[in-house]
Scaffold this motif. Structure first.
Motif, mmCIF file in Angstrom:
data_model
loop_
_atom_site.group_PDB
_atom_site.id
_atom_site.type_symbol
_atom_site.label_atom_id
_atom_site.label_comp_id
_atom_site.label_asym_id
_atom_site.label_seq_id
_atom_site.Cartn_x
_atom_site.Cartn_y
_atom_site.Cartn_z
ATOM 1 N N ALA A 197 8.244 9.125 0.262
ATOM 2 C CA ALA A 197 7.379 8.348 0.559
ATOM 3 C C ALA A 197 6.469 8.061 -0.826
ATOM 4 N N VAL A 198 5.880 6.629 -1.120
ATOM 5 C CA VAL A 198 5.115 6.540 -2.242
ATOM 6 C C VAL A 198 3.941 5.699 -1.877
ATOM 7 N N ARG A 199 2.665 6.102 -2.070
ATOM 8 C CA ARG A 199 1.502 5.695 -1.778
ATOM 9 C C ARG A 199 0.981 4.860 -3.042
ATOM 10 N N LEU A 200 0.831 3.562 -3.130
ATOM 11 C CA LEU A 200 0.576 2.889 -4.336
ATOM 12 C C LEU A 200 -1.013 2.722 -4.373
ATOM 13 N N GLY B 294 -4.270 12.015 1.791
ATOM 14 C CA GLY B 294 -5.430 11.185 2.194
ATOM 15 C C GLY B 294 -5.107 9.429 1.670
ATOM 16 N N GLU B 295 -6.090 9.015 0.786
ATOM 17 C CA GLU B 295 -5.695 7.835 0.316
ATOM 18 C C GLU B 295 -5.480 7.729 -1.257
ATOM 19 N N THR B 296 -5.169 9.013 -1.765
ATOM 20 C CA THR B 296 -4.901 8.959 -3.148
ATOM 21 C C THR B 296 -3.525 8.511 -3.463
ATOM 22 N N PRO B 297 -3.226 7.740 -4.424
ATOM 23 C CA PRO B 297 -2.125 7.109 -4.957
ATOM 24 C C PRO B 297 -1.118 8.443 -5.313
ATOM 25 N N GLY B 298 -0.015 8.300 -4.922
ATOM 26 C CA GLY B 298 1.027 9.419 -5.219
ATOM 27 C C GLY B 298 2.101 9.364 -4.491
ATOM 28 N N VAL B 299 2.965 10.506 -4.623
ATOM 29 C CA VAL B 299 4.264 10.424 -4.078
ATOM 30 C C VAL B 299 4.640 11.649 -3.456
ATOM 31 N N LEU B 300 5.231 11.718 -2.078
ATOM 32 C CA LEU B 300 5.487 12.836 -1.269
ATOM 33 C C LEU B 300 7.046 13.041 -1.392
ATOM 34 N N PHE B 301 7.392 14.350 -1.708
ATOM 35 C CA PHE B 301 8.765 14.903 -1.870
ATOM 36 C C PHE B 301 9.193 15.327 -0.384
ATOM 37 N N ILE B 302 10.374 15.223 -0.244
ATOM 38 C CA ILE B 302 11.143 15.469 0.797
ATOM 39 C C ILE B 302 10.788 17.017 1.381
ATOM 40 N N SER C 211 0.821 -1.237 0.025
ATOM 41 C CA SER C 211 -0.069 0.036 0.060
ATOM 42 C C SER C 211 0.771 1.297 -0.068
ATOM 43 N N GLN C 212 1.958 1.252 0.816
ATOM 44 C CA GLN C 212 2.892 2.451 0.892
ATOM 45 C C GLN C 212 4.107 2.055 1.120
ATOM 46 N N ILE C 213 5.135 2.975 0.619
ATOM 47 C CA ILE C 213 6.501 2.716 0.816
ATOM 48 C C ILE C 213 7.214 3.763 1.570
ATOM 49 N N ASN C 214 7.587 3.903 2.606
ATOM 50 C CA ASN C 214 8.307 5.022 3.143
ATOM 51 C C ASN C 214 9.774 5.116 3.256
ATOM 52 N N ALA D 28 -0.277 10.633 -8.436
ATOM 53 C CA ALA D 28 0.343 9.926 -9.532
ATOM 54 C C ALA D 28 0.298 8.432 -9.218
ATOM 55 N N ARG D 29 0.392 7.718 -10.385
ATOM 56 C CA ARG D 29 0.334 6.036 -10.397
ATOM 57 C C ARG D 29 1.947 5.608 -10.509
ATOM 58 N N PHE D 30 2.267 4.979 -9.734
ATOM 59 C CA PHE D 30 3.462 4.164 -9.538
ATOM 60 C C PHE D 30 3.733 3.166 -10.753
ATOM 61 N N ARG D 31 4.493 3.368 -11.610
ATOM 62 C CA ARG D 31 4.672 2.291 -12.645
ATOM 63 C C ARG D 31 5.947 1.400 -12.712
#
Length: 262
Positions: free
Chosen positions: A171-174, A128-136, A114-117, A143-146
């Motif tokens: 972090a990345v939320r898938l 929230g629960e939206t897929p995407g990326v958090l920059f530092i 679900s998520q990679i920190n 965004a959708r992780f490919r």
């Protein structure tokens, strides 16, 4: 299903002794507190008291160590079944590898994550629960992780297909975690959370999740919860305390930490 075991042969032989000797405080579904020792039994686990064996089916929570300190998941993964495991991360094609201090070397299919920190001091991700990326720098991009390769992640976003160096990401939320609660939730002494069913594994205790099976070290268990079993305060016997009304035998701290709330 992959089993992740972090127990040497000698530790496995000692596992039953370590678990059986561990003092535990349990809260039954009716709010009664029970002190005993947790042990692997035929077909699962039991709570042994001085006079009886108590089935976990009658328990809402078993505390084996202090779990009051919040430990954010700075670096690690959150699986879709709700498990959260900390450790050093490396992305490999369609999988993420993890070096866990408590569970050893692990590898998960990205479809089960679900998520990679990568470096998230608060352990909490915006969006929230939206897929995407958090920059530092704190910016969030839906965004959708490919995939990932050569120190970069590939994203499909409203800005088009983009590449981002891993060192720029916190972090990345898938995807959002599954809404279905696991039968049991285990908190380890470092804050890791394992969701699944409990079962005896020789003299040890295994946690069988939706995507993998873990056999933690016996001394790593801090808390075992069975979500949905804690009765509501209105359903329990009431006693007057100096703080007001509380269910008999249950203090306010226990109520605050009830799996379903009260």
């Amino acid at each position: 299903m992959v089993t992740f075991r972090f127990i040497s042969v000698s530790l496995l032989l000692l596992a039953g002794l370590s678990l059986s000797a561990s003092g535990a405080e349990a809260v039954a579904v009716d709010g009664v507190r029970i002190e005993g020792r947790i042990a692997a039994g035929s077909g699962g686990i039991v709570l042994r008291t001085d006079s009886a064996e108590v089935s976990p089916e009658t328990l809402a929570r078993i505390r084996l160590a202090d779990d009051s300190a919040f430990v954010p998941l700075v670096t690690g993964v959150v699986l879709s079944d709700g498990s959260a495991i900390r450790g050093a991360i490396s992305l490999r094609g369609e999988a993420v590898a993890l070096e866990s201090p408590r569970l050893g070397r692990l590898e998960f299919d990205l479809n089960d994550v679900s998520q990679i920190n990568f470096s998230l001091p608060s352990g909490e991700m915006a969006g929230g629960e939206t897929p995407g990326v958090l920059f530092i720098n704190g910016d969030f991009l839906a965004a959708r992780f490919r995939g990932a390769s050569d120190g970069k992640v590939f994203l499909d976003s409203a800005l088009g297909d983009i590449e981002v160096p891993l060192e720029r990401l916190a972090a990345v939320r898938l995807g959002a975690p599954d809404s279905v609660s696991a039968p049991a939730k285990v908190i380890l002494d470092n804050g890791d959370r394992l969701c699944g069913e409990l079962a005896a594994d020789g003299d040890a205790i295994a946690v069988s999740g939706r995507y993998c099976r873990f056999v933690p070290r016996p001394d790593a268990f801090a808390l075992i919860e069975f979500p949905g079993r804690m009765a509501y305060a209105s359903d329990l016997p009431v006693a007057v305390s100096t703080q007001g009304f509380a269910p008999e035998g249950v203090d306010y701290a226990t109520l605050d930490k009830a799996p379903n709330g009260v």
